[in-house]
Design a protein around this motif. Structure first.
Motif, PDB file in Angstrom:
ATOM      1  N   PHE A 175       0.640  -1.250  -0.108  1.00 16.52           N
ATOM      2  CA  PHE A 175       0.188   0.211   0.234  1.00 16.52           C
ATOM      3  C   PHE A 175       0.832   1.439  -0.243  1.00 16.52           C
ATOM      4  O   PHE A 175       2.077   1.351   0.520  1.00 16.52           O
ATOM      5  N   VAL A 176       0.148   2.235  -0.417  1.00 18.32           N
ATOM      6  CA  VAL A 176       1.346   4.424  -0.609  1.00 18.32           C
ATOM      7  C   VAL A 176       0.366   4.490   0.326  1.00 18.32           C
ATOM      8  O   VAL A 176      -1.137   4.618   1.018  1.00 18.32           O
ATOM      9  N   GLY A 177       1.158   4.949   1.958  1.00 16.97           N
ATOM     10  CA  GLY A 177       0.896   5.396   3.153  1.00 16.97           C
ATOM     11  C   GLY A 177       0.111   7.004   2.586  1.00 16.97           C
ATOM     12  O   GLY A 177       1.073   7.513   1.222  1.00 16.97           O
ATOM     13  N   GLY A 178       0.270   7.967   3.873  1.00 19.38           N
ATOM     14  CA  GLY A 178       0.679   9.605   3.402  1.00 19.38           C
ATOM     15  C   GLY A 178      -1.562   9.016   3.322  1.00 19.38           C
ATOM     16  O   GLY A 178      -1.825   8.062   2.824  1.00 19.38           O
ATOM     17  N   ASP A 179      -1.970  10.658   3.259  1.00 18.14           N
ATOM     18  CA  ASP A 179      -2.729  10.778   3.426  1.00 18.14           C
ATOM     19  C   ASP A 179      -3.287  11.831   2.559  1.00 18.14           C
ATOM     20  O   ASP A 179      -4.344  12.306   1.310  1.00 18.14           O
ATOM     21  N   ARG A 180      -2.613  11.974   1.065  1.00 17.67           N
ATOM     22  CA  ARG A 180      -3.045  12.016  -0.726  1.00 17.67           C
ATOM     23  C   ARG A 180      -4.129  11.511  -0.893  1.00 17.67           C
ATOM     24  O   ARG A 180      -4.378  12.527  -2.370  1.00 17.67           O
ATOM     25  N   TYR A 181      -3.594  10.464  -0.699  1.00 20.45           N
ATOM     26  CA  TYR A 181      -4.637   9.629  -1.784  1.00 20.45           C
ATOM     27  C   TYR A 181      -6.004   9.535  -1.123  1.00 20.45           C
ATOM     28  O   TYR A 181      -6.046   9.157   0.166  1.00 20.45           O
ATOM     29  N   LEU A 182      -7.025   9.670  -1.559  1.00 23.47           N
ATOM     30  CA  LEU A 182      -7.937   9.230  -1.089  1.00 23.47           C
ATOM     31  C   LEU A 182      -8.879   7.791  -1.258  1.00 23.47           C
ATOM     32  O   LEU A 182      -8.230   7.505  -2.259  1.00 23.47           O
ATOM     33  N   LEU A 183      -9.273   6.991  -0.431  1.00 23.86           N
ATOM     34  CA  LEU A 183      -9.926   5.680  -0.992  1.00 23.86           C
ATOM     35  C   LEU A 183     -10.808   5.135  -1.493  1.00 23.86           C
ATOM     36  O   LEU A 183     -11.887   5.882  -1.599  1.00 23.86           O
ATOM     37  N   ARG A 184     -10.923   4.441  -2.932  1.00 24.42           N
ATOM     38  CA  ARG A 184     -11.764   4.051  -3.207  1.00 24.42           C
ATOM     39  C   ARG A 184     -13.431   4.277  -2.132  1.00 24.42           C
ATOM     40  O   ARG A 184     -14.158   4.466  -3.029  1.00 24.42           O
ATOM     41  N   GLU A 185     -12.817   3.598  -0.978  1.00 21.81           N
ATOM     42  CA  GLU A 185     -14.315   3.223  -0.433  1.00 21.81           C
ATOM     43  C   GLU A 185     -14.924   4.800   0.403  1.00 21.81           C
ATOM     44  O   GLU A 185     -16.060   4.949  -0.236  1.00 21.81           O
ATOM     45  N   TYR A 186     -13.918   5.565   0.895  1.00 19.49           N
ATOM     46  CA  TYR A 186     -14.423   6.871   0.822  1.00 19.49           C
ATOM     47  C   TYR A 186     -14.624   7.456  -0.445  1.00 19.49           C
ATOM     48  O   TYR A 186     -15.976   8.124  -0.340  1.00 19.49           O
ATOM     49  N   ILE A 187     -14.335   7.277  -1.056  1.00 20.25           N
ATOM     50  CA  ILE A 187     -15.249   8.383  -3.272  1.00 20.25           C
ATOM     51  C   ILE A 187     -15.865   7.184  -3.263  1.00 20.25           C
ATOM     52  O   ILE A 187     -17.601   8.160  -3.679  1.00 20.25           O
ATOM     53  N   ASP A 188     -16.247   5.745  -2.841  1.00 21.23           N
ATOM     54  CA  ASP A 188     -17.657   5.383  -3.485  1.00 21.23           C
ATOM     55  C   ASP A 188     -18.812   5.745  -2.625  1.00 21.23           C
ATOM     56  O   ASP A 188     -19.653   5.385  -2.785  1.00 21.23           O
ATOM     57  N   ARG A 189     -18.884   6.177  -1.032  1.00 19.17           N
ATOM     58  CA  ARG A 189     -19.916   6.765  -0.405  1.00 19.17           C
ATOM     59  C   ARG A 189     -20.615   7.263  -1.402  1.00 19.17           C
ATOM     60  O   ARG A 189     -21.972   7.737  -0.437  1.00 19.17           O
ATOM     61  N   PHE A 190     -20.072   8.112  -1.946  1.00 20.67           N
ATOM     62  CA  PHE A 190     -20.837   9.147  -2.869  1.00 20.67           C
ATOM     63  C   PHE A 190     -21.645   8.559  -4.075  1.00 20.67           C
ATOM     64  O   PHE A 190     -22.418   9.395  -4.597  1.00 20.67           O
ATOM     65  N   THR A 191     -21.583   7.753  -4.580  1.00 21.82           N
ATOM     66  CA  THR A 191     -21.845   6.796  -5.863  1.00 21.82           C
ATOM     67  C   THR A 191     -23.194   6.861  -5.040  1.00 21.82           C
ATOM     68  O   THR A 191     -24.456   6.598  -6.738  1.00 21.82           O
ATOM     69  N   GLY A 192     -23.832   6.276  -4.440  1.00 22.46           N
ATOM     70  CA  GLY A 192     -25.594   5.967  -4.086  1.00 22.46           C
ATOM     71  C   GLY A 192     -26.315   7.647  -3.853  1.00 22.46           C
ATOM     72  O   GLY A 192     -26.896   7.463  -2.828  1.00 22.46           O
ATOM     73  N   ASP A 193     -25.286   8.737  -3.700  1.00 21.33           N
ATOM     74  CA  ASP A 193     -26.392   9.703  -3.264  1.00 21.33           C
ATOM     75  C   ASP A 193     -27.813  10.534  -4.522  1.00 21.33           C
ATOM     76  O   ASP A 193     -27.438   9.414  -5.367  1.00 21.33           O
ATOM     77  N   SER A 194     -28.290  11.227  -3.739  1.00 22.98           N
ATOM     78  CA  SER A 194     -29.134  11.850  -4.637  1.00 22.98           C
ATOM     79  C   SER A 194     -29.124  12.514  -5.852  1.00 22.98           C
ATOM     80  O   SER A 194     -29.334  12.679  -7.122  1.00 22.98           O
ATOM     81  N   ALA A 195     -27.397  12.817  -5.830  1.00 20.37           N
ATOM     82  CA  ALA A 195     -27.279  13.941  -7.007  1.00 20.37           C
ATOM     83  C   ALA A 195     -26.857  12.369  -8.061  1.00 20.37           C
ATOM     84  O   ALA A 195     -26.142  11.272  -8.252  1.00 20.37           O
ATOM     85  N   PRO A 196     -27.197  12.985  -9.302  1.00 18.16           N
ATOM     86  CA  PRO A 196     -26.887  11.982 -11.178  1.00 18.16           C
ATOM     87  C   PRO A 196     -25.176  11.562 -10.550  1.00 18.16           C
ATOM     88  O   PRO A 196     -24.720  12.725 -10.469  1.00 18.16           O
ATOM     89  N   SER A 197     -25.030  11.148 -11.512  1.00 19.33           N
ATOM     90  CA  SER A 197     -23.809  10.211 -10.963  1.00 19.33           C
ATOM     91  C   SER A 197     -22.704  11.079 -12.798  1.00 19.33           C
ATOM     92  O   SER A 197     -22.061  11.093 -12.259  1.00 19.33           O
ATOM     93  N   ASP A 198     -23.614  11.363 -13.582  1.00 19.71           N
ATOM     94  CA  ASP A 198     -23.267  12.115 -14.469  1.00 19.71           C
ATOM     95  C   ASP A 198     -23.702  13.408 -14.626  1.00 19.71           C
ATOM     96  O   ASP A 198     -25.019  13.864 -14.840  1.00 19.71           O
ATOM     97  N   MET A 199     -22.650  14.917 -13.857  1.00 22.86           N
ATOM     98  CA  MET A 199     -22.717  16.075 -14.007  1.00 22.86           C
ATOM     99  C   MET A 199     -23.295  16.845 -15.102  1.00 22.86           C
ATOM    100  O   MET A 199     -23.762  17.594 -14.657  1.00 22.86           O
ATOM    101  N   LEU A 200     -23.127  15.863 -16.795  1.00 30.68           N
ATOM    102  CA  LEU A 200     -23.118  17.277 -17.690  1.00 30.68           C
ATOM    103  C   LEU A 200     -25.108  15.911 -17.786  1.00 30.68           C
ATOM    104  O   LEU A 200     -24.871  16.549 -19.183  1.00 30.68           O
ATOM    105  N   ALA A 201     -25.790  15.478 -17.278  1.00 29.83           N
ATOM    106  CA  ALA A 201     -26.878  15.087 -17.543  1.00 29.83           C
ATOM    107  C   ALA A 201     -28.386  16.181 -17.369  1.00 29.83           C
ATOM    108  O   ALA A 201     -27.683  16.982 -16.369  1.00 29.83           O
ATOM    109  N   GLY A 202     -28.754  16.588 -17.742  1.00 30.96           N
ATOM    110  CA  GLY A 202     -29.906  16.881 -17.623  1.00 30.96           C
ATOM    111  C   GLY A 202     -30.661  18.201 -18.289  1.00 30.96           C
ATOM    112  O   GLY A 202     -29.634  18.389 -18.807  1.00 30.96           O
ATOM    113  N   ASP A 203     -31.344  18.806 -18.079  1.00 32.29           N
ATOM    114  CA  ASP A 203     -31.831  19.402 -19.448  1.00 32.29           C
ATOM    115  C   ASP A 203     -31.229  20.451 -18.778  1.00 32.29           C
ATOM    116  O   ASP A 203     -30.354  21.854 -18.434  1.00 32.29           O
TER     117      ASP A 203
END
Length: 411
Positions: A175-203
């Motif tokens: 593993f790569v130490g340090g706090d520079r990299y965000l863990l995938r588990e931390y990022i995936d917390r926002f996958t099921g968010d109420s916001a759409p996954s594609d920011m360019l979607a919308g009218d």
């Protein structure tokens, strides 16, 4: 860098042969019964040389040493050096962690909270600015890594993508130490968010600039992402160029979860009055407000902005609200720090394209750490001094030119 047999001593206090070798400045290539080692000087020389020239591979360095010694290059020599290099970097990481613990810097976010002296240190009696900290975030697909697919995975003939994207790489505990990299588990917390996954979607009513970014929509690039495991990085840098956080984009384009994870981390570390530049900052403002971070971002007065370069692709009404040129409190800042950062880090592309997951992340993290310490920090005073002179010149020219221009226009 001489290749020779060295007499090494093992003391009664040495628990392992490997530790005895390290104590005498030799990094072993095997943990149990090492027969070959690389001197610390040789490994350190390569570490520094690679940061200055990311194209400089281990194989090229080992071949150089072989040429100096007049011996024929063998492929296993590169593997031995790679092992010693990984061990050396891990030793440096562990030493750094011990030092930080002793001097009271063991907070997980200490580096992030003190990443930039100009942004994070407040002087006594300093006048508060509208933006406590300005940063810019963006994705870069140059540092992508090819997916080493398992043999036998079926391909979908309609879109030339594997129906199940599985890597043939064996699991690793590295593993790569340090706090520079965000863990995938931390990022995936926002996958099921109420916001759409594609920011360019919308009218168009919801986002007037949406029609201007059709070439970046995820469905148009989905076939390309299937070839790669990590399809690039998404990172944030402060206005002075220091890297803040990095996230791997995995088999996708710039989905909403990446900037949301970055904003969440920065809100945790720095709190209120942040201004974040993004090439589609107008759309991300809507995405952020609809996400789980929306209320918190509003309470902490987070502002979404658009960089001066990308802003001219947005509609004029959007520019008045988000473009760095027209927003009070930005001064000379153009919010295009990521573009300047990527223009340098793109040199890593050739060395990480076919690397393992660990070695790719190792190369990226070490590069940005070295760049912060020896380039950005070293040139910070010059950067601030030149900006100060430029600001004084603009004010002086404005005092002379503005009255004359007003007379000519009868204002």
């Amino acid at each position: 860098l001489d290749a020779e047999k060295l007499p090494l001593s093992i003391l009664p206090t040495d628990t392992f042969i490997a530790s005895a070798l390290v104590r005498q400045g030799v990094i072993p290539c095997s943990p149990i019964t090492p027969t070959t080692g690389i001197t610390v000087q040789a490994v350190e020389f390569y570490r520094i040389a690679r940061q200055r020239n990311p194209h400089f591979s281990i194989q090229a360095y080992v071949k150089t040493i072989c040429d100096l010694q007049g011996v024929q290059f063998q492929a296993y020599l590169s593997r031995q050096f790679s092992i010693a290099y990984d061990v050396y970097l891990q030793i440096l990481t562990n030493i750094s962690m011990l030092i930080h613990e002793v001097i009271g810097r063991n907070d997980p976010d200490w580096r992030l909270k003190h990443a930039c002296p100009a942004c994070t240190y407040t002087l006594a009696g300093e006048v508060p600015l509208r933006f406590r900290m300005l940063y810019t975030k963006d994705g870069n697909d140059s540092l992508k890594r090819v997916l080493k697919q398992r043999i036998g995975d079926d391909l979908d003939l309609d879109d030339n993508m594997a129906s199940v994207q599985r890597s043939s790489e064996l699991p690793t505990t590295q593993f790569v130490g340090g706090d520079r990299y965000l863990l995938r588990e931390y990022i995936d917390r926002f996958t099921g968010d109420s916001a759409p996954s594609d920011m360019l979607a919308g009218d168009e009513e919801d986002n007037p600039c949406a029609g201007r970014w059709k070439n970046m929509k995820d469905e148009k690039t989905r076939k390309m992402w299937g070839v790669f495991d990590e399809s690039g990085i998404f990172m944030a840098v402060c206005r002075h160029g220091f890297s803040l956080v990095i996230a791997d984009m995995v088999q996708s384009g710039e989905q909403a979860k990446y900037p949301l994870a970055v904003v969440s981390k920065l809100l945790d570390a720095f709190g209120n009055d942040l201004g974040g530049g993004y090439d589609i900052g107008c759309r991300f403002k809507t995405t952020l407000s609809r996400s789980m971070l929306g209320q918190r971002a509003q309470e902490l007065n987070h502002t979404s902005l658009v960089g001066a370069f990308h802003g001219h692709a947005h509609q004029r009404l959007c520019q008045l609200d988000h473009l760095a040129t027209y927003v009070d409190g930005l001064g000379l800042e153009d919010l295009e720090g990521c573009e300047r950062t990527f223009s340098k880090s793109n040199a890593l592309a050739s060395t990480v394209r076919y690397a393992s997951v660990f070695h790719r992340r190792q190369a990226i993290a070490n590069y940005f750490q070295h760049n912060d310490d020896y380039d950005i920090y070293a040139n910070l005073s010059t950067f601030l001094y030149n900006n100060y002179k430029q600001a004084l010149r603009i004010i002086s020219d404005g005092d002379n030119a503005l009255p004359k221009l007003m007379r000519e226009l009868s204002i």
